[in-house]
Motif scaffolding. Structure first.
Motif, PDB file in Angstrom:
ATOM      1  N   LEU A  54      39.001  45.734  42.199  1.00 28.48           N
ATOM      2  CA  LEU A  54      38.241  46.980  42.262  1.00 28.48           C
ATOM      3  C   LEU A  54      38.489  47.734  43.566  1.00 28.48           C
ATOM      4  CD1 LEU A  54      34.822  45.735  40.812  1.00 28.48           C
ATOM      5  CD2 LEU A  54      36.534  47.134  39.655  1.00 28.48           C
ATOM      6  N   ALA A  55      39.391  47.211  44.395  1.00 31.18           N
ATOM      7  CA  ALA A  55      39.742  47.837  45.679  1.00 31.18           C
ATOM      8  C   ALA A  55      38.540  47.917  46.601  1.00 31.18           C
ATOM      9  CB  ALA A  55      40.354  49.227  45.457  1.00 31.18           C
ATOM     10  N   LEU A  56      37.673  46.895  46.541  1.00 41.87           N
ATOM     11  CA  LEU A  56      36.526  46.825  47.443  1.00 41.87           C
ATOM     12  C   LEU A  56      36.867  45.892  48.604  1.00 41.87           C
ATOM     13  CD1 LEU A  56      33.657  46.442  44.805  1.00 41.87           C
ATOM     14  CD2 LEU A  56      34.169  48.481  46.167  1.00 41.87           C
ATOM     15  N   PRO A  57      36.216  46.078  49.757  1.00 38.44           N
ATOM     16  CA  PRO A  57      36.451  45.159  50.882  1.00 38.44           C
ATOM     17  C   PRO A  57      36.033  43.735  50.512  1.00 38.44           C
ATOM     18  CG  PRO A  57      35.299  47.150  51.604  1.00 38.44           C
ATOM     19  CD  PRO A  57      35.308  47.187  50.105  1.00 38.44           C
ATOM     20  N   ALA A  58      36.658  42.749  51.147  1.00 40.35           N
ATOM     21  CA  ALA A  58      36.371  41.345  50.828  1.00 40.35           C
ATOM     22  C   ALA A  58      34.907  41.001  51.074  1.00 40.35           C
ATOM     23  CB  ALA A  58      37.277  40.445  51.669  1.00 40.35           C
ATOM     24  N   GLN A  59      34.267  41.744  51.971  1.00 41.80           N
ATOM     25  CA  GLN A  59      32.853  41.466  52.266  1.00 41.80           C
ATOM     26  C   GLN A  59      31.954  41.696  51.047  1.00 41.80           C
ATOM     27  OE1 GLN A  59      34.971  43.192  54.035  1.00 41.80           O
ATOM     28  NE2 GLN A  59      34.654  42.994  56.243  1.00 41.80           N
ATOM     29  N   PHE A  60      32.465  42.381  50.025  1.00 46.75           N
ATOM     30  CA  PHE A  60      31.667  42.639  48.827  1.00 46.75           C
ATOM     31  C   PHE A  60      31.701  41.473  47.832  1.00 46.75           C
ATOM     32  CE2 PHE A  60      30.125  47.081  48.531  1.00 46.75           C
ATOM     33  CZ  PHE A  60      30.575  47.549  49.767  1.00 46.75           C
ATOM     34  N   THR A  61      32.512  40.459  48.100  1.00 53.05           N
ATOM     35  CA  THR A  61      32.642  39.351  47.146  1.00 53.05           C
ATOM     36  C   THR A  61      31.301  38.702  46.798  1.00 53.05           C
ATOM     37  OG1 THR A  61      34.914  38.894  47.847  1.00 53.05           O
ATOM     38  CG2 THR A  61      33.733  37.109  46.739  1.00 53.05           C
ATOM     39  N   PRO A  62      30.448  38.364  47.783  1.00 50.92           N
ATOM     40  CA  PRO A  62      29.140  37.777  47.412  1.00 50.92           C
ATOM     41  C   PRO A  62      28.301  38.726  46.560  1.00 50.92           C
ATOM     42  CG  PRO A  62      29.611  37.453  49.748  1.00 50.92           C
ATOM     43  CD  PRO A  62      30.624  38.410  49.242  1.00 50.92           C
ATOM     44  N   LEU A  63      28.401  40.018  46.809  1.00 50.50           N
ATOM     45  CA  LEU A  63      27.641  40.980  46.016  1.00 50.50           C
ATOM     46  C   LEU A  63      28.175  41.052  44.587  1.00 50.50           C
ATOM     47  CD1 LEU A  63      27.182  43.912  48.591  1.00 50.50           C
ATOM     48  CD2 LEU A  63      25.490  42.216  47.864  1.00 50.50           C
ATOM     49  N   ASN A 209      28.267  63.758  26.674  1.00 43.81           N
ATOM     50  CA  ASN A 209      27.922  62.812  27.743  1.00 43.81           C
ATOM     51  C   ASN A 209      29.169  62.370  28.512  1.00 43.81           C
ATOM     52  OD1 ASN A 209      26.407  62.587  25.193  1.00 43.81           O
ATOM     53  ND2 ASN A 209      24.986  61.353  26.384  1.00 43.81           N
ATOM     54  N   PRO A 210      28.997  61.985  29.787  1.00 38.80           N
ATOM     55  CA  PRO A 210      30.140  61.425  30.529  1.00 38.80           C
ATOM     56  C   PRO A 210      30.621  60.127  29.877  1.00 38.80           C
ATOM     57  CG  PRO A 210      28.338  61.993  32.016  1.00 38.80           C
ATOM     58  CD  PRO A 210      27.790  62.093  30.620  1.00 38.80           C
ATOM     59  N   VAL A 211      31.929  59.972  29.765  1.00 38.37           N
ATOM     60  CA  VAL A 211      32.524  58.782  29.141  1.00 38.37           C
ATOM     61  C   VAL A 211      33.639  58.273  30.043  1.00 38.37           C
ATOM     62  CG1 VAL A 211      33.802  57.884  27.154  1.00 38.37           C
ATOM     63  CG2 VAL A 211      32.031  59.623  26.809  1.00 38.37           C
ATOM     64  N   ILE A 212      33.697  56.956  30.219  1.00 36.30           N
ATOM     65  CA  ILE A 212      34.826  56.385  30.952  1.00 36.30           C
ATOM     66  C   ILE A 212      35.744  55.716  29.940  1.00 36.30           C
ATOM     67  CG2 ILE A 212      33.703  54.159  31.471  1.00 36.30           C
ATOM     68  CD1 ILE A 212      35.153  54.417  34.252  1.00 36.30           C
ATOM     69  N   ASN A 213      37.022  56.044  30.010  1.00 42.02           N
ATOM     70  CA  ASN A 213      38.004  55.520  29.068  1.00 42.02           C
ATOM     71  C   ASN A 213      38.692  54.278  29.627  1.00 42.02           C
ATOM     72  OD1 ASN A 213      37.596  57.559  27.130  1.00 42.02           O
ATOM     73  ND2 ASN A 213      39.003  58.945  28.184  1.00 42.02           N
ATOM     74  N   ILE A 214      38.778  53.241  28.800  1.00 40.51           N
ATOM     75  CA  ILE A 214      39.506  52.018  29.159  1.00 40.51           C
ATOM     76  C   ILE A 214      40.554  51.802  28.075  1.00 40.51           C
ATOM     77  CG2 ILE A 214      39.268  49.573  29.765  1.00 40.51           C
ATOM     78  CD1 ILE A 214      36.305  50.098  30.268  1.00 40.51           C
ATOM     79  N   ALA A 239      35.512  55.821  40.300  1.00 40.81           N
ATOM     80  CA  ALA A 239      36.327  57.042  40.352  1.00 40.81           C
ATOM     81  C   ALA A 239      37.319  57.034  39.191  1.00 40.81           C
ATOM     82  CB  ALA A 239      37.076  57.106  41.675  1.00 40.81           C
ATOM     83  N   ILE A 240      37.514  58.199  38.592  1.00 44.32           N
ATOM     84  CA  ILE A 240      38.370  58.277  37.405  1.00 44.32           C
ATOM     85  C   ILE A 240      39.507  59.276  37.621  1.00 44.32           C
ATOM     86  CG2 ILE A 240      36.572  57.606  35.788  1.00 44.32           C
ATOM     87  CD1 ILE A 240      36.084  60.547  35.180  1.00 44.32           C
ATOM     88  N   ASP A 241      40.554  59.161  36.788  1.00 51.85           N
ATOM     89  CA  ASP A 241      41.657  60.121  36.849  1.00 51.85           C
ATOM     90  C   ASP A 241      41.399  61.264  35.856  1.00 51.85           C
ATOM     91  OD1 ASP A 241      42.246  59.160  34.322  1.00 51.85           O
ATOM     92  OD2 ASP A 241      44.151  58.228  34.868  1.00 51.85           O
ATOM     93  N   VAL A 242      42.405  62.090  35.634  1.00 52.69           N
ATOM     94  CA  VAL A 242      42.227  63.269  34.794  1.00 52.69           C
ATOM     95  C   VAL A 242      41.955  62.895  33.343  1.00 52.69           C
ATOM     96  CG1 VAL A 242      44.670  63.524  34.230  1.00 52.69           C
ATOM     97  CG2 VAL A 242      43.203  65.556  34.317  1.00 52.69           C
ATOM     98  N   TYR A 243      42.322  61.682  32.934  1.00 52.30           N
ATOM     99  CA  TYR A 243      42.044  61.217  31.572  1.00 52.30           C
ATOM    100  C   TYR A 243      40.804  60.328  31.510  1.00 52.30           C
ATOM    101  CZ  TYR A 243      46.741  62.966  30.662  1.00 52.30           C
ATOM    102  OH  TYR A 243      47.857  63.759  30.556  1.00 52.30           O
ATOM    103  N   PRO A 246      39.438  54.611  34.872  1.00 55.77           N
ATOM    104  CA  PRO A 246      39.145  54.162  36.240  1.00 55.77           C
ATOM    105  C   PRO A 246      40.429  54.063  37.060  1.00 55.77           C
ATOM    106  CG  PRO A 246      38.862  52.364  34.657  1.00 55.77           C
ATOM    107  CD  PRO A 246      39.052  53.613  33.850  1.00 55.77           C
ATOM    108  N   LYS A 247      40.404  54.697  38.221  1.00 60.91           N
ATOM    109  CA  LYS A 247      41.621  54.728  39.041  1.00 60.91           C
ATOM    110  C   LYS A 247      42.041  53.340  39.507  1.00 60.91           C
ATOM    111  CE  LYS A 247      41.456  59.415  40.939  1.00 60.91           C
ATOM    112  NZ  LYS A 247      41.323  60.224  42.176  1.00 60.91           N
ATOM    113  N   TRP A 248      41.053  52.436  39.708  1.00 62.11           N
ATOM    114  CA  TRP A 248      41.433  51.125  40.219  1.00 62.11           C
ATOM    115  C   TRP A 248      42.305  50.372  39.208  1.00 62.11           C
ATOM    116  CZ3 TRP A 248      40.237  46.942  37.318  1.00 62.11           C
ATOM    117  CH2 TRP A 248      39.168  47.044  36.416  1.00 62.11           C
TER     118      TRP A 248
END
Length: 382
Positions: A54-63, A209-214, A239-243, A246-248
């Motif tokens: 998810l491109a999060l910092p390693a400190q987020f692992t416990p969360l 409604n907002p929709v995220i495409n996978i 965060a999402i791209d033009v389609y 999820p950018k990650w």
């Protein structure tokens, strides 16, 4: 407060809010994992991989680990429209339970036509109860395109013969978030291929409604679970791209992380399936690989417990996570004629006549193609 502190605070507040809700599972996640031979160390390694993905910092692992433990607090409603159920199958049909599939078992899955025991009138009642009882809280996952021709009459579902078009409007109206699972739900998929007599469309084309495409045929279970974990962790969509992807997960071209990329740069191509180039693992571009045009993380995350992926198995990418892929990316095992990237096809055909010269041309053409694709994507993102 900087962006890191702000994100950390947002996650902590979200988890604190979820922890106040009642658990719907009798056993905590740790016990379920332990019964399947997955210890705490394995779970934390998985959480660390999801954090990195998810491109999060390693400190987020416990969360991230804490968010997964609270996954049963958010109800899920999964509906099927015009599709083959392959997306569900890819997630649940494994030779042994993975942490991804166990997490999916652990969530509060209130409605899923393939997995639930109920049928007919009882199934429809379960759906209505879930929508009513968890209004504003449930995550709606949609698998399949939405037929819209003849007012949606090409697809009816359940004992009341409600059209898919009616069903998606009804289920989406009270959802906290909406995920389109697979290319059919995201862009219409094969059902939307020309001449598209049913008028099949992606979910985001029929509701406001907002929709995220996978997207993907099928999508990677990592992309489904990762997006779900992100929403549980932050209470918002990534965060999402033009389609609306999820950018990650869909931020890079398959081609850029492909293990055969060096052979493309060197002008080494498989000329026919089974030839010496195929045995050597050379580039599949001339056999119709659509990796240079496709944005997805297949080459990194792979499938079947990270075992392999189509290009690793010797067949080119078919671009299934791109809009209109069946029409725009065809024919399946030939380079695209009508979708050239700065004349790339013509350049590739020249390679092999004079290896050194053609290699240089190939590298040059690739650089131009990469620049063009990168510029195009930046424009799309804008």
């Amino acid at each position: 407060m900087n962006s890191y502190d702000s994100l950390l605070k947002q996650a902590e507040m979200q988890l604190e809010s979820l922890a106040k809700l009642s658990s719907v599972k009798e056993e905590p996640l740790e016990v379920i994992l332990d019964k399947h031979g997955i210890n705490r160390r394995d779970f934390l390694k998985w959480a660390a991989s999801i954090t990195a993905m998810l491109a999060l910092p390693a400190q987020f692992t416990p969360l991230v680990a804490d968010a997964v433990k609270l996954a049963d607090r958010l109800p899920l409603v999964w509906i099927h429209l015009a599709e083959c159920t392959g997306c569900s199958e890819s997630l649940i049909r494994t030779d042994s339970p993975t942490i991804d599939s166990l997490i999916f078992d652990y969530v509060s899955l209130e409605y899923h036509e393939t997995l639930m025991a109920a049928a007919g009138w009882q199934a429809e009642e379960n759906l209505e109860n879930a929508i009513k009882n968890y209004a504003g809280r449930y995550i709606l996952l949609v698998e399949g395109g939405v037929p819209t021709a003849m007012n949606g009459q090409y697809l009816t579902v359940g004992a009341h013969a409600r059209t898919g078009l009616e069903l998606i409007h009804h289920a989406a109206s009270s959802a906290a978030a909406i995920f389109s699972i697979g290319t059919c739900a995201s862009f219409g998929g094969i059902q939307a291929a020309a001449p598209n007599p049913t008028g099949a469309k992606g979910v985001d084309k029929v509701i406001s409604n907002p929709v995220i495409n996978i997207p993907g045929c099928p999508p990677s279970s990592k992309n489904i679970v990762g997006t779900l974990v992100y929403f549980i962790l932050f209470g918002t969509l990534p965060a999402i791209d033009v389609y609306s992807r999820p950018k990650w997960a869909y931020g890079q071209r398959i081609h850029d992380k492909c293990e055969r990329r060096s052979h493309f740069d060197a002008g080494e191509f498989v000329e026919s399936f089974g030839d010496e180039g195929a045995k050597e693992g050379w580039c599949l571009y001339k056999q119709g690989c659509k990796g240079p045009y496709t944005f997805n993380n297949c080459s990194v995350e792979r499938f079947n417990q990270h075992t392999n992926w189509p290009i690793g198995a010797g067949h080119g990418c078919m671009g299934c996570s791109e809009p209109d892929f069946w029409d725009a990316m065809g024919p399946l095992e030939k380079p695209i004629d009508a979708h050239l990237v700065m004349g790339l096809n013509a350049t590739v055909d020249q390679i092999g006549t004079t290896l050194l010269t053609a290699t240089a041309i190939g590298i040059g053409a690739h650089a131009v193609a990469s620049l063009f694709a990168s510029k195009s994507k930046e424009e799309d993102d804008e």
